[in-house]
Write a protein that holds these residues in place. Structure first.
Motif, PDB file in Angstrom:
ATOM      1  N   PHE A  54      -1.521  11.108   8.164  1.00  0.00           N
ATOM      2  CA  PHE A  54      -1.499  10.356   6.902  1.00  0.00           C
ATOM      3  C   PHE A  54      -0.798  11.160   5.815  1.00  0.00           C
ATOM      4  O   PHE A  54       0.039  10.642   5.071  1.00  0.00           O
ATOM      5  N   ALA A  55      -1.188  12.447   5.728  1.00  0.00           N
ATOM      6  CA  ALA A  55      -0.755  13.272   4.605  1.00  0.00           C
ATOM      7  C   ALA A  55       0.713  13.645   4.676  1.00  0.00           C
ATOM      8  O   ALA A  55       1.399  13.670   3.644  1.00  0.00           O
ATOM      9  N   PHE A  56       1.216  13.959   5.870  1.00  0.00           N
ATOM     10  CA  PHE A  56       2.565  14.514   5.991  1.00  0.00           C
ATOM     11  C   PHE A  56       3.611  13.537   6.514  1.00  0.00           C
ATOM     12  O   PHE A  56       4.808  13.818   6.405  1.00  0.00           O
ATOM     13  N   GLU A  57       3.181  12.415   7.084  1.00  0.00           N
ATOM     14  CA  GLU A  57       4.153  11.508   7.694  1.00  0.00           C
ATOM     15  C   GLU A  57       4.054  10.075   7.182  1.00  0.00           C
ATOM     16  O   GLU A  57       5.011   9.553   6.626  1.00  0.00           O
ATOM     17  N   MET A  58       2.908   9.440   7.362  1.00  0.00           N
ATOM     18  CA  MET A  58       2.835   8.003   7.139  1.00  0.00           C
ATOM     19  C   MET A  58       3.000   7.619   5.666  1.00  0.00           C
ATOM     20  O   MET A  58       3.857   6.808   5.322  1.00  0.00           O
ATOM     21  N   MET A  59       2.177   8.185   4.799  1.00  0.00           N
ATOM     22  CA  MET A  59       2.285   7.815   3.391  1.00  0.00           C
ATOM     23  C   MET A  59       3.563   8.332   2.740  1.00  0.00           C
ATOM     24  O   MET A  59       4.187   7.604   1.961  1.00  0.00           O
ATOM     25  N   PRO A  60       4.009   9.566   3.031  1.00  0.00           N
ATOM     26  CA  PRO A  60       5.299   9.974   2.470  1.00  0.00           C
ATOM     27  C   PRO A  60       6.447   9.057   2.884  1.00  0.00           C
ATOM     28  O   PRO A  60       7.325   8.749   2.075  1.00  0.00           O
ATOM     29  N   LYS A  61       6.445   8.605   4.160  1.00  0.00           N
ATOM     30  CA  LYS A  61       7.507   7.709   4.608  1.00  0.00           C
ATOM     31  C   LYS A  61       7.388   6.350   3.942  1.00  0.00           C
ATOM     32  O   LYS A  61       8.400   5.756   3.543  1.00  0.00           O
ATOM     33  N   ALA A  62       6.160   5.847   3.771  1.00  0.00           N
ATOM     34  CA  ALA A  62       5.968   4.571   3.085  1.00  0.00           C
ATOM     35  C   ALA A  62       6.463   4.647   1.646  1.00  0.00           C
ATOM     36  O   ALA A  62       7.110   3.717   1.142  1.00  0.00           O
ATOM     37  N   LEU A  63       6.191   5.757   0.970  1.00  0.00           N
ATOM     38  CA  LEU A  63       6.651   5.931  -0.410  1.00  0.00           C
ATOM     39  C   LEU A  63       8.169   6.088  -0.479  1.00  0.00           C
ATOM     40  O   LEU A  63       8.806   5.666  -1.444  1.00  0.00           O
ATOM     41  N   GLU A  64       8.735   6.685   0.561  1.00  0.00           N
ATOM     42  CA  GLU A  64      10.192   6.904   0.577  1.00  0.00           C
ATOM     43  C   GLU A  64      10.966   5.600   0.680  1.00  0.00           C
ATOM     44  O   GLU A  64      11.996   5.427   0.020  1.00  0.00           O
ATOM     45  N   VAL A  65      10.480   4.667   1.502  1.00  0.00           N
ATOM     46  CA  VAL A  65      11.252   3.435   1.751  1.00  0.00           C
ATOM     47  C   VAL A  65      10.777   2.260   0.912  1.00  0.00           C
ATOM     48  O   VAL A  65      11.426   1.206   0.894  1.00  0.00           O
ATOM     49  N   SER A  66       9.636   2.401   0.205  1.00  0.00           N
ATOM     50  CA  SER A  66       9.181   1.309  -0.658  1.00  0.00           C
ATOM     51  C   SER A  66       8.951   1.857  -2.061  1.00  0.00           C
ATOM     52  O   SER A  66       9.801   2.544  -2.599  1.00  0.00           O
ATOM     53  N   SER A  67       7.849   1.587  -2.657  1.00  0.00           N
ATOM     54  CA  SER A  67       7.543   2.081  -4.005  1.00  0.00           C
ATOM     55  C   SER A  67       6.067   2.435  -4.066  1.00  0.00           C
ATOM     56  O   SER A  67       5.279   2.086  -3.176  1.00  0.00           O
ATOM     57  N   PRO A  69       3.611   1.250  -6.085  1.00  0.00           N
ATOM     58  CA  PRO A  69       2.699   0.091  -6.062  1.00  0.00           C
ATOM     59  C   PRO A  69       2.626  -0.574  -4.694  1.00  0.00           C
ATOM     60  O   PRO A  69       1.535  -0.964  -4.243  1.00  0.00           O
ATOM     61  N   VAL A  70       3.761  -0.727  -4.013  1.00  0.00           N
ATOM     62  CA  VAL A  70       3.781  -1.391  -2.707  1.00  0.00           C
ATOM     63  C   VAL A  70       3.011  -0.575  -1.676  1.00  0.00           C
ATOM     64  O   VAL A  70       2.190  -1.101  -0.913  1.00  0.00           O
ATOM     65  N   ALA A  71       3.272   0.738  -1.646  1.00  0.00           N
ATOM     66  CA  ALA A  71       2.576   1.606  -0.692  1.00  0.00           C
ATOM     67  C   ALA A  71       1.079   1.650  -0.975  1.00  0.00           C
ATOM     68  O   ALA A  71       0.259   1.629  -0.045  1.00  0.00           O
ATOM     69  N   SER A  72       0.720   1.695  -2.240  1.00  0.00           N
ATOM     70  CA  SER A  72      -0.706   1.728  -2.612  1.00  0.00           C
ATOM     71  C   SER A  72      -1.403   0.444  -2.200  1.00  0.00           C
ATOM     72  O   SER A  72      -2.522   0.467  -1.659  1.00  0.00           O
ATOM     73  N   PHE A  73      -0.749  -0.691  -2.446  1.00  0.00           N
ATOM     74  CA  PHE A  73      -1.352  -1.968  -2.068  1.00  0.00           C
ATOM     75  C   PHE A  73      -1.466  -2.087  -0.555  1.00  0.00           C
ATOM     76  O   PHE A  73      -2.478  -2.571  -0.032  1.00  0.00           O
ATOM     77  N   GLY A  74      -0.448  -1.639   0.163  1.00  0.00           N
ATOM     78  CA  GLY A  74      -0.494  -1.682   1.623  1.00  0.00           C
ATOM     79  C   GLY A  74      -1.633  -0.845   2.166  1.00  0.00           C
ATOM     80  O   GLY A  74      -2.379  -1.277   3.056  1.00  0.00           O
ATOM     81  N   PHE A  75      -1.789   0.368   1.637  1.00  0.00           N
ATOM     82  CA  PHE A  75      -2.881   1.248   2.071  1.00  0.00           C
ATOM     83  C   PHE A  75      -4.232   0.597   1.798  1.00  0.00           C
ATOM     84  O   PHE A  75      -5.120   0.574   2.671  1.00  0.00           O
ATOM     85  N   ALA A  76      -4.396   0.056   0.590  1.00  0.00           N
ATOM     86  CA  ALA A  76      -5.672  -0.558   0.219  1.00  0.00           C
ATOM     87  C   ALA A  76      -5.978  -1.771   1.093  1.00  0.00           C
ATOM     88  O   ALA A  76      -7.124  -1.985   1.503  1.00  0.00           O
ATOM     89  N   LEU A  77      -4.953  -2.561   1.411  1.00  0.00           N
ATOM     90  CA  LEU A  77      -5.169  -3.742   2.244  1.00  0.00           C
ATOM     91  C   LEU A  77      -5.547  -3.345   3.667  1.00  0.00           C
ATOM     92  O   LEU A  77      -6.454  -3.938   4.266  1.00  0.00           O
ATOM     93  N   GLY A  78      -4.865  -2.343   4.227  1.00  0.00           N
ATOM     94  CA  GLY A  78      -5.205  -1.874   5.569  1.00  0.00           C
ATOM     95  C   GLY A  78      -6.624  -1.351   5.626  1.00  0.00           C
ATOM     96  O   GLY A  78      -7.368  -1.626   6.575  1.00  0.00           O
ATOM     97  N   PHE A  79      -7.007  -0.595   4.617  1.00  0.00           N
ATOM     98  CA  PHE A  79      -8.380  -0.084   4.512  1.00  0.00           C
ATOM     99  C   PHE A  79      -9.367  -1.250   4.469  1.00  0.00           C
ATOM    100  O   PHE A  79     -10.379  -1.255   5.172  1.00  0.00           O
ATOM    101  N   ALA A  80      -9.059  -2.262   3.635  1.00  0.00           N
ATOM    102  CA  ALA A  80      -9.969  -3.397   3.453  1.00  0.00           C
ATOM    103  C   ALA A  80     -10.097  -4.229   4.719  1.00  0.00           C
ATOM    104  O   ALA A  80     -11.183  -4.737   5.028  1.00  0.00           O
ATOM    105  N   LEU A  81      -9.022  -4.370   5.474  1.00  0.00           N
ATOM    106  CA  LEU A  81      -9.072  -5.168   6.696  1.00  0.00           C
ATOM    107  C   LEU A  81     -10.008  -4.550   7.724  1.00  0.00           C
ATOM    108  O   LEU A  81     -10.818  -5.247   8.348  1.00  0.00           O
ATOM    109  N   ILE A  82      -9.917  -3.238   7.927  1.00  0.00           N
ATOM    110  CA  ILE A  82     -10.792  -2.588   8.908  1.00  0.00           C
ATOM    111  C   ILE A  82     -12.220  -2.514   8.377  1.00  0.00           C
ATOM    112  O   ILE A  82     -13.186  -2.656   9.139  1.00  0.00           O
TER     113      ILE A  82
END
Length: 262
Positions: A54-67, A69-82
Motif C-alpha cells: 500500500f505504502a510504496f506501490e499502490m497508493m503512490p501509483k494511484a496518485l501518480e496517474v489520477s489525483s 481527490p480521486v485516489a482518496s475517494f477510491g481508497f475510501a470506497l474500497g474500504f467501505a465495500l469490504i
C-alpha cells in the motif's frame, strides 16, 4: 516498456501464481498441521508485505496517474465495500473481545447467528475480497508491470497464509469431509483472484489513466481493511515473543527494498 503481448504474459503468470497460492496454502494446512508459531510468522509476514505494498506501490501509483481527490475517494470506497461485506456476514454486529459492547453482541448472535460457520464466513469473505485484489493486479499491470509484480507477490504471500489459517479453522471444526472442503474453498479463492485479474486486464486496461488510478486505489482500500481487521489481529493472536511483529517488519522492509529495485 513491455509490449502488450509481453504484459499479458506477465499478468497471466502473476495472477496464476497468486491464484495457485491459495490451494497450496490449504494443502499445507492439511499435510503440515502448522503450529501457532508458524502461523504467526507467515501471517505476520503477509501483513508486512501488504502494508508495504500500500505504502510504496499502490497508493503512490494511484496518485501518480489520477489525483488526490480521486485516489482518496477510491481508497475510501474500497474500504467501505469490504467493511460492508464484513457487516453483512456478521448481521451488523461486530465487537472486539475487550469491547464493552461484546456481551450484548454475543447475546444478539445467540438469537441471530452469523450467516454461516466461522470458517465458511472467512472463506466466503476472502473469495469476495479476492475479486478486488485480482482487479488490482490486472489494472496494475496495465499501469505499470513492475507494480503488478509487487502487488502479485504481496497477494501470493497473503493467500498462502490466509489459506493455512482457513484450513486450520476448518480442521478445528471437525466436520466430515474437511479436507475436501478446505481444498474446495481455497481453490475457489484462487479462482476468484485469477478470473478477476483477467477481467481487470482485458476490460479495464483501456480506460483513462485517472479511472485506472481510482480502481487501483479502490483495491488498496479493500486490501487495507482486510489487513488491519483480519491479518494483523490473527497474526498477533498467535504470536510468541512478538514473532508476528518481527515478521511484519521483515515483510514491510522486503517490499520497500523491492520497490526501490524495480
Amino acid at each position: 516498456m513491455f509490449s502488450v503481448q509481453g504484459s499479458f504474459l506477465s499478468v497471466f503468470a502473476i495472477a496464476l501464481v497468486a491464484g495457485l497460492a491459495s490451494p497450496a496454502g490449504g494443502a499445507l494446512a492439511i499435510w503440515l498441521r502448522p503450529s501457532t508459531l508458524l502461523l504467526s510468522v507467515s501471517v505476520g509476514l503477509a501483513a508486512g508485505v501488504l502494508i508495504g505494498t500500500f505504502a510504496f506501490e499502490m497508493m503512490p501509483k494511484a496518485l501518480e496517474v489520477s489525483s488526490l481527490p480521486v485516489a482518496s475517494f477510491g481508497f475510501a470506497l474500497g474500504f467501505a465495500l469490504i467493511y460492508g461485506l464484513d457487516f453483512y456476514v456478521n448481521r451488523g454486529m461486530m465487537a472486539g473481545p475487550e469491547a464493552q459492547q461484546r456481551e450484548s453482541v454475543e447475546q444478539a448472535l445467540k438469537r441471530k447467528r452469523p450467516r454461516s460457520s466461522n470458517a465458511a464466513v472467512l472463506a466466503g469473505g476472502t473469495s469476495s475480497e479476492e475479486l478486488v485484489e485480482g482487479v488490482a493486479i490486472g489494472v496494475g499491470a496495465a499501469a505499470d508491470p513492475s507494480v503488478a509484480l509487487i502487488v502479485g507477490l504481496a497477494i501470493c504471500v497473503d493467500n498462502i497464509s490466509e489459506a493455512m489459517s482457513i484450513g486450520q479453522l476448518m480442521l478445528s471444526e471437525g466436520k466430515e469431509g474437511v479436507r475436501r472442503r478446505i481444498l474446495g474453498w481455497t481453490s475457489l479463492i484462487g479462482a476468484s483472484l485469477f478470473i478477476s485479474a483477467m477481467v481487470g486486464w482485458f476490460l479495464l486496461r483501456g480506460l483513462p489513466e485517472a479511472v485506472q488510478g481510482f480502481l487501483f486505489a479502490l483495491g488498496a482500500g479493500g486490501m487495507f481493511y482486510l489487513t488491519v481487521t483480519d491479518v494483523i489481529p490473527e497474526a498477533e493472536a498467535r504470536q510468541f515473543q512478538q514473532s508476528s511483529a518481527i515478521a511484519t517488519g521483515i515483510g514491510f522492509l522486503l517490499v520497500m527494498v523491492l520497490s526501490e529495485l524495480t
